[in-house]
Design an enzyme around this catalytic site. Structure first.
Site, PDB file in Angstrom:
ATOM      1  N   SER A 139      14.980  41.275  13.878  1.00 46.48           N
ATOM      2  CA  SER A 139      15.577  41.324  15.219  1.00 46.48           C
ATOM      3  C   SER A 139      16.024  39.909  15.552  1.00 46.48           C
ATOM      4  O   SER A 139      15.520  38.944  14.969  1.00 46.48           O
ATOM      5  CB  SER A 139      14.505  41.786  16.223  1.00 46.48           C
ATOM      6  OG  SER A 139      14.933  41.558  17.557  1.00 46.48           O
ATOM      7  N   TYR A 152       6.261  40.752  20.918  1.00 49.23           N
ATOM      8  CA  TYR A 152       7.361  41.285  20.087  1.00 49.23           C
ATOM      9  C   TYR A 152       8.075  40.140  19.375  1.00 49.23           C
ATOM     10  O   TYR A 152       8.368  40.236  18.184  1.00 49.23           O
ATOM     11  CB  TYR A 152       8.340  42.080  20.954  1.00 49.23           C
ATOM     12  CG  TYR A 152       9.456  42.722  20.162  1.00 49.23           C
ATOM     13  CD1 TYR A 152       9.184  43.756  19.276  1.00 49.23           C
ATOM     14  CD2 TYR A 152      10.770  42.292  20.300  1.00 49.23           C
ATOM     15  CE1 TYR A 152      10.211  44.346  18.534  1.00 49.23           C
ATOM     16  CE2 TYR A 152      11.795  42.881  19.574  1.00 49.23           C
ATOM     17  CZ  TYR A 152      11.506  43.904  18.692  1.00 49.23           C
ATOM     18  OH  TYR A 152      12.523  44.488  17.962  1.00 49.23           O
TER      19      TYR A 152
HETATM   20  C1  8X3 Z   1      15.416  44.147  19.936  1.00 43.34           C
HETATM   21  C2  8X3 Z   1      16.270  43.022  20.397  1.00 43.34           C
HETATM   22  O1  8X3 Z   1      16.682  41.367  22.323  1.00 43.34           O
HETATM   23  O2  8X3 Z   1      15.255  43.273  22.794  1.00 43.34           O
HETATM   24  O3  8X3 Z   1      14.956  43.936  18.649  1.00 43.34           O
HETATM   25  O4  8X3 Z   1      14.465  41.477  21.410  1.00 43.34           O
HETATM   26  S1  8X3 Z   1      15.616  42.256  21.779  1.00 43.34           S
END
Ligand code: 8X3
Length: 254
Positions: A139, A152
């Site tokens: 990502s 994340y």
């Molecule tokens: C998802 C992209 O910008 O929400 O992997 O992190 S973001």
């Protein structure tokens, strides 16, 4: 073509979004596709849809965080030429200051250990294929921090680290490591899950953005990278919608 001669592509997280679109794209590109995800009904329906369209496709219910199950899956495969290690998720958008360690752990398990488990288990078959490919779905969050990205961002940096390290360690062996790093992609589930089912909060992420990327946009890039000649390694592709110049620079027509 004899089905046994057909190259096999395994896609994890294939029940929806980028995974489902990649499975469809690789089937159309001539691969025999094995769709894996926890939700058996979803992957079975997509496999059936692909079979009805004349493609070779199978469904194998799998939780990539369960190492024993991943090993059993790998042992069941007669061959594997491509792995799209796509299974991943975000849970919460809290600041680091107040983030829930349980969310961080869950994100590490699926985004990092899930990628590790499937890659380790399938690597012998990928090497044996003579021209293996691993697509690691990271990502832009694996390359740039942002407020609320928290666990994340941390997990996707880990996913990126697997791809970067593995490419070095496999040098001299016939396996390409391709990292896909999508930015703002609008899919049915990713952001709704991240916002714990709050559809309003999920919608606000895309508010006023003319055309976020679609799952098909990313799948198109996956298929392109995978179908380059075996000596061509697409190390990293960063994909964003035109409206997103950077993580913090999004054009919104409000
Ligand atoms: C998802 C992209 O910008 O929400 O992997 O992190 S973001």
């Amino acid at each position: 073509m004899n089905v046994k001669d057909q190259r096999v592509a395994v896609v994890t997280g294939a029940s929806s979004g980028i995974g489902a679109a990649s499975a469809r794209g690789l089937a159309e590109a001539g691969y025999s596709v094995v769709l894996t995800a926890r939700r058996a009904d979803r992957i079975e329906a997509i496999a059936q849809e692909l079979a009805d369209a004349g493609h070779s496709a199978a469904a194998y219910p799998l939780d990539v965080t369960d190492r024993a199950a991943v090993n059993a899956f790998a042992a069941s495969l007669p061959r594997c030429d491509v792995l799209v290690a796509n299974a991943g998720a975000a849970f919460g958008a809290d600041p680091v200051e107040t983030g829930d360690p349980a969310d961080w752990l869950a994100m590490y398990q699926v985004n990092v250990l899930g990628t590790l488990h499937t890659t380790q288990a399938l690597l012998p078959a990928l090497v044996a294929s003579g021209a293996g490919t691993v697509v690691v779905m990271s990502s832009t969050a694996g390359h740039q921090a942002y407020e609320g990205g928290g666990g994340y961002v941390a997990a996707k940096h880990g996913t990126h680290a697997i791809a970067a390290t593995l490419r070095l360690e496999l040098n001299g062996r016939p396996v390409r490591i391709i990292e896909m790093a999508p930015g703002m992609v609008k899919t049915d589930e990713f952001t709704v899950n991240r916002m714990r089912g709050d559809e309003g909060k999920a919608a606000s992420v895309y508010a006023g953005v003319a055309e976020p990327l679609t799952a098909e946009d990313v799948a198109d890039a996956v298929v392109w990278a995978v179908t380059r000649p075996a000596h061509v390694n697409v190390d990293l592709m960063v994909l964003r919608p035109l409206a997103q110049a950077a993580q913090h620079k999004v054009h919104r027509e409000l």
